[in-house]
Every structure is written in C-alpha cells, then in structure tokens.
Scaffold this motif. Structure first.
Motif, mmCIF file in Angstrom:
data_model
loop_
_atom_site.group_PDB
_atom_site.id
_atom_site.type_symbol
_atom_site.label_atom_id
_atom_site.label_comp_id
_atom_site.label_asym_id
_atom_site.label_seq_id
_atom_site.Cartn_x
_atom_site.Cartn_y
_atom_site.Cartn_z
ATOM 1 N N ASN A 30 6.432 5.520 3.109
ATOM 2 C CA ASN A 30 5.039 5.067 2.983
ATOM 3 C C ASN A 30 4.237 5.998 2.088
ATOM 4 O O ASN A 30 3.480 5.545 1.209
ATOM 5 C CB ASN A 30 4.376 5.003 4.355
ATOM 6 C CG ASN A 30 4.887 3.859 5.205
ATOM 7 O OD1 ASN A 30 5.605 2.992 4.732
ATOM 8 N ND2 ASN A 30 4.520 3.869 6.471
ATOM 9 N N ILE A 85 7.670 -3.196 9.126
ATOM 10 C CA ILE A 85 6.622 -2.389 8.482
ATOM 11 C C ILE A 85 7.003 -2.075 7.044
ATOM 12 O O ILE A 85 6.153 -2.112 6.132
ATOM 13 C CB ILE A 85 6.374 -1.094 9.281
ATOM 14 C CG1 ILE A 85 5.793 -1.427 10.657
ATOM 15 C CG2 ILE A 85 5.438 -0.154 8.512
ATOM 16 C CD1 ILE A 85 5.631 -0.225 11.567
ATOM 17 N N ILE A 88 6.164 -5.055 4.962
ATOM 18 C CA ILE A 88 4.711 -5.195 4.832
ATOM 19 C C ILE A 88 4.161 -4.204 3.810
ATOM 20 O O ILE A 88 3.316 -4.542 2.976
ATOM 21 C CB ILE A 88 4.028 -4.997 6.195
ATOM 22 C CG1 ILE A 88 4.320 -6.188 7.115
ATOM 23 C CG2 ILE A 88 2.511 -4.819 6.025
ATOM 24 C CD1 ILE A 88 3.842 -5.986 8.534
ATOM 25 N N MET A 89 4.643 -2.958 3.880
ATOM 26 C CA MET A 89 4.155 -1.926 2.975
ATOM 27 C C MET A 89 4.516 -2.234 1.522
ATOM 28 O O MET A 89 3.766 -1.914 0.607
ATOM 29 C CB MET A 89 4.723 -0.557 3.382
ATOM 30 C CG MET A 89 4.191 -0.030 4.696
ATOM 31 S SD MET A 89 2.411 0.317 4.633
ATOM 32 C CE MET A 89 2.113 0.861 6.328
ATOM 33 N N LEU A 94 -1.484 -6.778 2.185
ATOM 34 C CA LEU A 94 -2.435 -5.817 2.744
ATOM 35 C C LEU A 94 -3.042 -4.960 1.644
ATOM 36 O O LEU A 94 -2.379 -4.616 0.661
ATOM 37 C CB LEU A 94 -1.744 -4.907 3.763
ATOM 38 C CG LEU A 94 -1.118 -5.570 4.993
ATOM 39 C CD1 LEU A 94 -0.545 -4.497 5.917
ATOM 40 C CD2 LEU A 94 -2.127 -6.426 5.737
ATOM 41 N N GLU A 98 -5.621 -1.076 4.593
ATOM 42 C CA GLU A 98 -4.888 -1.645 5.722
ATOM 43 C C GLU A 98 -3.509 -0.997 5.877
ATOM 44 O O GLU A 98 -3.026 -0.782 6.995
ATOM 45 C CB GLU A 98 -4.754 -3.152 5.540
ATOM 46 C CG GLU A 98 -6.089 -3.889 5.681
ATOM 47 C CD GLU A 98 -6.029 -5.323 5.192
ATOM 48 O OE1 GLU A 98 -6.757 -6.164 5.750
ATOM 49 O OE2 GLU A 98 -5.256 -5.605 4.245
ATOM 50 N N LYS A 99 -2.893 -0.655 4.753
ATOM 51 C CA LYS A 99 -1.595 0.016 4.824
ATOM 52 C C LYS A 99 -1.726 1.426 5.404
ATOM 53 O O LYS A 99 -0.920 1.844 6.238
ATOM 54 C CB LYS A 99 -0.964 0.080 3.435
ATOM 55 C CG LYS A 99 -0.524 -1.280 2.898
ATOM 56 C CD LYS A 99 0.076 -1.163 1.502
ATOM 57 C CE LYS A 99 0.530 -2.531 0.989
ATOM 58 N NZ LYS A 99 1.109 -2.464 -0.372
ATOM 59 N N GLN A 102 -2.189 1.273 9.153
ATOM 60 C CA GLN A 102 -0.913 1.129 9.860
ATOM 61 C C GLN A 102 -0.137 2.447 9.866
ATOM 62 O O GLN A 102 0.534 2.789 10.846
ATOM 63 C CB GLN A 102 -0.068 0.033 9.195
ATOM 64 C CG GLN A 102 -0.648 -1.371 9.306
ATOM 65 C CD GLN A 102 -0.807 -1.819 10.749
ATOM 66 O OE1 GLN A 102 0.071 -1.590 11.592
ATOM 67 N NE2 GLN A 102 -1.938 -2.448 11.052
ATOM 68 N N HIS A 103 -0.261 3.186 8.795
ATOM 69 C CA HIS A 103 0.430 4.474 8.672
ATOM 70 C C HIS A 103 -0.111 5.482 9.688
ATOM 71 O O HIS A 103 0.658 6.225 10.302
ATOM 72 C CB HIS A 103 0.250 5.003 7.246
ATOM 73 C CG HIS A 103 1.062 6.226 6.948
ATOM 74 N ND1 HIS A 103 2.430 6.202 6.821
ATOM 75 C CD2 HIS A 103 0.688 7.526 6.744
ATOM 76 C CE1 HIS A 103 2.874 7.425 6.548
ATOM 77 N NE2 HIS A 103 1.829 8.240 6.503
#
Length: 348
Positions: A30, A85, A88-89, A94, A98-99, A102-103
């Motif tokens: 990430n 995840i 999504i990343m 997102l 938003e990323k 989540q992180h």
C-alpha cells in the motif's frame, strides 16, 4: 518420542503471527502505491519514511516467527481479506483519501494483533514472552504511524471536500502527538532511519535467552508432562539453532575467529546433539532425566558464554553492520527451513 509445546494455544499464537506477517506485506505494498499516487511532497515524504520503517519491521516480524519456532499459515479469512484489499487499492474506484483511510484501519489491526499476542504470551509461557519481545517495538512504531496517518487523512479529506489546503498546523500537532507517545514508551520506540535491522549477534542472543528460560522452566517443574513438553521445545530450538549456525555463521567467521576456536564450537554442538538424543530416550519422570538436562544446560551455558564474548567480539571487529545484518537474514532463512523440516519429521 518426546512431546513438544506445540499445543493448541501455541499453534494459535503462531497462526496470529502468520496473519501479522501477511498484513505487514500488504501494508508495504500500500505504501509503495501511495508514494507513487500522491502529488503532495510532504505526504509523499512521510509515506516513504513509514515505508522504510515497515520494511524493517517486516524483518522484525520474520525474526519473531523464526524465534518462536512454530510455522503456521495465515488464516483463510485473513488471506481472503488481504486479497480483496489488494484489489481495491490497485483499482480506481476509491480516492487516495479513501485508500489511506483503509490503510489506517490496517495499522490499527496490526497494533491490536500485536497487543493480543503479547497478552496471550503472558498466559502461555515465559519462553513465548522471550520469543515475541521484538514485536513490542513494531507495536509502538505502528501506533506512531497511526498519528501520522491521521494527519495525512485530514489534509487529503479537506482537499477532497473543499478543494483547498487544510491548516498546516496539522503537522505540528501530529509531531506533538508522536513526541508524547514516544515519551510514554521510552527507548522502545525507534524512529525512521535511525533504526537498524537486527544483526547476527542480536538474533543469536534472542535464541540464547529463550533456551535459558526453557531450561529454568523445566528444572523448576515437578509435572512430568510439562517437563517432557519443555524438553521437546528445547530439543527443537537447540537443533534448529545449531544447524543454522553450522550452515551460516561458523563458516563465515572461521577466517578471522580462528580455525581452533571455530572447530571447538562445532565440536561442542556435536556433543550437545548427542546429549539431546540421550535425554530424548529417557523417562521424564525419573531423576536421571533432570540430572542429564542440568548437565546439558551447563554445557550450553559454556557454549553461549564463548559465543557472546569472543565470537561476538570477533564479528564486531571484522564485519560491517551491513554484513552482520545480512548474516542475520541468512541465519533466519536457514533456521526457518530447518524448523519446517523438523515439523514434518515430527508428523511422520
């Protein structure tokens, strides 16, 4: 065949450690992504520093797993969560805000998992506490990262909602929060580039500390089953430790530590392995069992003192920091393979 301490509780902790390692790998992915996606130099710089910390902390987590001595796979639910995840990343659905949000939740999950392992270790055994001790530094650093991520989220969130920059006093507040937190945990927190990876002396010393605790626990116990279990763990730990040293460490130090001194270490470990096999064949409820364990403990103690005094001094005087850290990585990799082999042999 002696039993080991691979009971339900210890396997559960091993599984949790495997979960933590997998999530740590996702955290690194990430942060590599965020550093590319962010156009803000301040945010990019902070993320790159977190990335440096997290790459080093992955090494610490791997050290803890090898030191713990029980290899497990992450739970299926964690593997599925990580894959979701990850997708999504990589996607564009997102925003960066938003990323990062989540992180930050992943960081919180790592903190809570680390605390849970620490509390569980207190209930399971002193040897487990010794094995997972380096994880405490990772826990503290993740807490500090959470404070930085909160600041990043404020900056990104305000821009996303208003198109304007947030009050730059945010960073001063974040630094104050980190300083207060660092003060609370004292020297256990290491910051940024000042933190070094574990060297070979650190990793070997962790092994020494753990086996000393196991010897003490065994000799203080009057429960034949627990005595047998403690010896089972000693057997596994000393075997993996000795074979990894013979594969990685002793050949490397022979040229500057000396042929005779290095051969002495080889010979001592050969004798130790013989004594382990002799004890393994004894009934743990007899007095002879503890007498033999005490003899082994004394021999291992002499071996430890030689390594931690003269061999460690020779390593410090002849190898650079990078070389001792590289040797630690090689030692952990060798030990991990040996542990896997021992685990398979125990199942047969």
């Amino acid at each position: 065949m002696v039993s080991t301490l691979d009971d339900t509780k210890r396997n559960a902790i091993a599984e949790k450690l495997a979960d933590i390692k997998l999530i740590q790998q996702l955290i690194i992915e990430n942060e590599q992504l965020f550093s590319r996606e962010s156009s803000d130099s301040e945010i990019s710089d902070r993320i790159r520093k977190m990335l440096d910390d997290d790459q080093k902390n992955l090494g610490v987590i791997e050290t803890v797993i090898v030191q713990y001595g029980i290899q497990q796979q992450p739970r299926n639910t964690i593997q599925e969560m990580v894959e979701k995840i990850r997708q999504i990343m990589k996607g564009s659905e997102l925003s960066l805000y938003e990323k990062v949000f989540q992180h930050e939740l992943l960081k919180h999950q790592q903190v809570m998992s680390g605390i849970t392992v620490h509390k569980a270790a207190q209930k399971v055994g002193a040897d487990v506490m010794a094995a997972i001790t380096p994880l405490n530094t990772v826990n503290f650093e993740n807490r500090a990262h959470q404070e930085q991520l909160k600041g990043i989220l404020e900056v990104l969130g305000v821009r996303e909602l208003t198109g304007q920059d947030a009050d730059q006093g945010i960073w001063a507040r974040v630094q104050d929060a980190m300083a207060a937190f660092s003060g609370a945990v004292g020297s256990a927190v290491t910051q940024g580039s000042d933190k070094q990876d574990m060297n070979i002396q650190d990793v070997i010393r962790l092994d020494h500390n753990k086996v000393n605790i196991l010897f003490t626990e065994l000799l203080q116990s009057n429960d034949s089953q627990k005595i047998q279990e403690y010896f089972g763990q000693i057997y596994k730990d000393l075997t993996a430790h000795a074979e990894a040293e013979e594969e990685v460490v002793y050949p490397r130090v022979r040229s500057f530590y000396g042929e005779n001194d290095t051969q002495e270490l080889f010979n001592e470990q050969a004798q130790m392995k013989q004594e382990l096999e002799q004890i393994k064949a004894l009934n743990p409820s007899t007095s002879q069992f503890k007498d033999k364990v005490k003899q082994l403990m004394d021999a291992v103690g002499d071996h430890i003192r030689q390594e931690e005094s003269t061999m460690f001094a020779a390593i410090r005087n002849n190898l650079s920091s990078d070389q001792t850290e590289q040797m630690a990585t090689q030692f952990k990799a060798a030990k991990s393979k040996i542990q896997e082999r021992l685990g398979k042999e125990a199942v047969k």
